[in-house]
Design a protein around this motif. Structure first.
Motif, PDB file in Angstrom:
ATOM      1  N   ALA A 101      11.394  70.611  62.095  1.00 32.98           N
ATOM      2  CA  ALA A 101      11.776  71.553  61.790  1.00 32.98           C
ATOM      3  C   ALA A 101      13.577  71.684  63.723  1.00 32.98           C
ATOM      4  O   ALA A 101      14.018  72.320  63.422  1.00 32.98           O
ATOM      5  CB  ALA A 101      11.378  72.304  61.777  1.00 32.98           C
ATOM      6  N   MET A 102      12.292  71.378  64.100  1.00 33.19           N
ATOM      7  CA  MET A 102      13.184  71.726  65.391  1.00 33.19           C
ATOM      8  C   MET A 102      14.023  70.296  65.670  1.00 33.19           C
ATOM      9  O   MET A 102      15.141  70.480  65.905  1.00 33.19           O
ATOM     10  CB  MET A 102      12.713  70.980  66.501  1.00 33.19           C
ATOM     11  CG  MET A 102      13.014  71.376  67.822  1.00 33.19           C
ATOM     12  SD  MET A 102      13.611  73.077  68.639  1.00 33.19           S
ATOM     13  CE  MET A 102      12.106  74.006  68.344  1.00 33.19           C
ATOM     14  N   LEU A 103      13.876  69.165  65.364  1.00 32.69           N
ATOM     15  CA  LEU A 103      14.568  68.237  64.873  1.00 32.69           C
ATOM     16  C   LEU A 103      16.056  68.478  64.052  1.00 32.69           C
ATOM     17  O   LEU A 103      17.088  67.976  64.497  1.00 32.69           O
ATOM     18  CB  LEU A 103      13.898  66.536  64.049  1.00 32.69           C
ATOM     19  CG  LEU A 103      13.346  66.258  65.640  1.00 32.69           C
ATOM     20  CD1 LEU A 103      12.711  65.097  63.838  1.00 32.69           C
ATOM     21  CD2 LEU A 103      13.813  65.528  66.175  1.00 32.69           C
ATOM     22  N   ALA A 104      15.626  69.316  63.164  1.00 33.30           N
ATOM     23  CA  ALA A 104      16.405  69.577  62.474  1.00 33.30           C
ATOM     24  C   ALA A 104      17.619  70.452  62.864  1.00 33.30           C
ATOM     25  O   ALA A 104      18.775  70.661  62.477  1.00 33.30           O
ATOM     26  CB  ALA A 104      15.947  70.559  60.568  1.00 33.30           C
ATOM     27  N   ASP A 105      16.785  71.955  63.197  1.00 33.88           N
ATOM     28  CA  ASP A 105      17.567  72.704  64.380  1.00 33.88           C
ATOM     29  C   ASP A 105      18.546  72.311  64.794  1.00 33.88           C
ATOM     30  O   ASP A 105      19.636  72.173  65.321  1.00 33.88           O
ATOM     31  CB  ASP A 105      16.394  73.917  64.853  1.00 33.88           C
ATOM     32  CG  ASP A 105      16.247  74.632  63.366  1.00 33.88           C
ATOM     33  OD1 ASP A 105      16.589  74.692  62.726  1.00 33.88           O
ATOM     34  OD2 ASP A 105      14.386  74.763  64.313  1.00 33.88           O
ATOM     35  N   LEU A 106      18.287  71.387  66.083  1.00 32.55           N
ATOM     36  CA  LEU A 106      19.077  69.942  66.779  1.00 32.55           C
ATOM     37  C   LEU A 106      20.056  69.241  66.142  1.00 32.55           C
ATOM     38  O   LEU A 106      20.660  68.572  67.019  1.00 32.55           O
ATOM     39  CB  LEU A 106      17.463  69.547  67.955  1.00 32.55           C
ATOM     40  CG  LEU A 106      16.739  70.974  68.752  1.00 32.55           C
ATOM     41  CD1 LEU A 106      15.736  70.010  69.662  1.00 32.55           C
ATOM     42  CD2 LEU A 106      18.053  71.739  69.433  1.00 32.55           C
ATOM     43  N   GLN A 107      19.997  69.203  65.131  1.00 27.96           N
ATOM     44  CA  GLN A 107      20.698  68.427  64.654  1.00 27.96           C
ATOM     45  C   GLN A 107      20.461  66.686  64.997  1.00 27.96           C
ATOM     46  O   GLN A 107      21.678  66.168  65.164  1.00 27.96           O
ATOM     47  CB  GLN A 107      22.121  68.601  64.125  1.00 27.96           C
ATOM     48  CG  GLN A 107      22.331  70.056  64.214  1.00 27.96           C
ATOM     49  CD  GLN A 107      23.708  70.677  64.093  1.00 27.96           C
ATOM     50  OE1 GLN A 107      25.264  70.277  64.476  1.00 27.96           O
ATOM     51  NE2 GLN A 107      24.453  70.958  62.968  1.00 27.96           N
ATOM     52  N   VAL A 108      18.983  66.314  64.729  1.00 34.27           N
ATOM     53  CA  VAL A 108      19.168  65.243  65.868  1.00 34.27           C
ATOM     54  C   VAL A 108      18.562  64.628  64.242  1.00 34.27           C
ATOM     55  O   VAL A 108      17.869  64.932  63.428  1.00 34.27           O
ATOM     56  CB  VAL A 108      17.834  65.292  66.595  1.00 34.27           C
ATOM     57  CG1 VAL A 108      16.938  63.790  66.615  1.00 34.27           C
ATOM     58  CG2 VAL A 108      18.494  66.147  67.918  1.00 34.27           C
ATOM     59  N   GLU A 109      19.567  63.466  64.246  1.00 27.80           N
ATOM     60  CA  GLU A 109      18.929  62.435  62.308  1.00 27.80           C
ATOM     61  C   GLU A 109      18.273  61.900  62.968  1.00 27.80           C
ATOM     62  O   GLU A 109      17.852  60.993  63.896  1.00 27.80           O
ATOM     63  CB  GLU A 109      20.335  61.430  62.310  1.00 27.80           C
ATOM     64  CG  GLU A 109      21.508  62.815  61.592  1.00 27.80           C
ATOM     65  CD  GLU A 109      22.435  61.580  61.577  1.00 27.80           C
ATOM     66  OE1 GLU A 109      22.490  60.772  61.341  1.00 27.80           O
ATOM     67  OE2 GLU A 109      23.670  62.123  60.895  1.00 27.80           O
TER      68      GLU A 109
END
Length: 230
Positions: A101-109
């Motif tokens: 979820a955090m990767l998605a929030d930070l837009q880290v692919e």
């Protein structure tokens, strides 16, 4: 090891019983007040009769029990019950869904190799932030809020050389597996009558210069500590 596996199974059973009763309604909800209490006390009595006081119990905490607020509360209450019995719980937690979820929030692919997420340096920074920060401290706070216990303290494998690890493969990047665990710090914390809560991030072995953190599967960390305390 027998005590560790037995008590882990009992904790899972406690969570399942409590989860079942917490989700039923109407007449069942009234029944849950007595049924849940009886089942819970019966399981705790079995633990108390089977596991000697002073035993160290390593518990892996993850999955749905972390995502559901009710189950998370029940888990922390169960940890406090063990502590009040004179048993020393050591909690190792995961956090895959929260990291995702955090990767998605930070837009880290994310890049996947054979269905497994590759951990590059940018991803590792998020992993360390989530595991060693938000998740770890929330668990520590919830256990510390229970009555009759001194509290909990958050650790990661980077603290005092707690977990040394090696990379699983070059394809997966900064994903590691434990090669050594040092329980001296854990024993100091246990002797303080505090519950250690461990984030599964370890230091890469044999690396000169800056310390390199590795993302480790929480199940593997739990097994490594179980073997050490066997």
């Amino acid at each position: 090891m027998t005590h560790l596996l037995y008590i882990f199974a009992l904790l899972l059973a406690i969570l399942r019983v409590e989860a079942f009763y917490s989700k039923i309604s109407g007449f069942g909800r009234q029944w849950s007040q007595t049924g849940l209490a009886a089942a819970h006390e019966n399981l705790l009595a079995k633990v108390q009769a089977t596991v000697p006081k002073g035993s160290v119990v390593v518990i892996k905490y993850g999955g749905h029990a972390m995502e559901d607020a009710s189950l998370a509360q029940f888990f922390c209450e169960d940890v406090a019950d063990l502590k009040r019995m004179g048993i020393s719980p050591v909690v190792v937690h995961g956090g895959g869904p929260q990291i995702k979820a955090m990767l998605a929030d930070l837009q880290v692919e994310s890049t996947f190799v054979n269905g497994l997420r590759m951990t590059d340096p940018e991803t590792m920074r998020v992993v360390q932030m989530v595991l060693c920060g938000t998740i770890n401290k929330n668990i520590v706070a919830a256990i510390s809020a229970q009555s009759g216990v001194r509290g909990a303290i958050g650790l990661s494998g980077l603290d005092s050389g707690l977990i040394t690890a090696r990379r699983v493969s070059t394809d997966l990047g900064l994903v590691g597996e434990p090669v050594h665990v040092d329980t001296s710090l854990l024993q100091d914390v246990i002797n303080m009558d505090v519950v250690p809560v461990i984030a599964p991030v370890g230091r890469e072995e044999g690396v000169g210069g800056p310390i390199q953190a590795l993302n480790i599967n929480a199940d593997n960390v739990q097994v490594s500590f179980c073997i050490k305390y066997r």
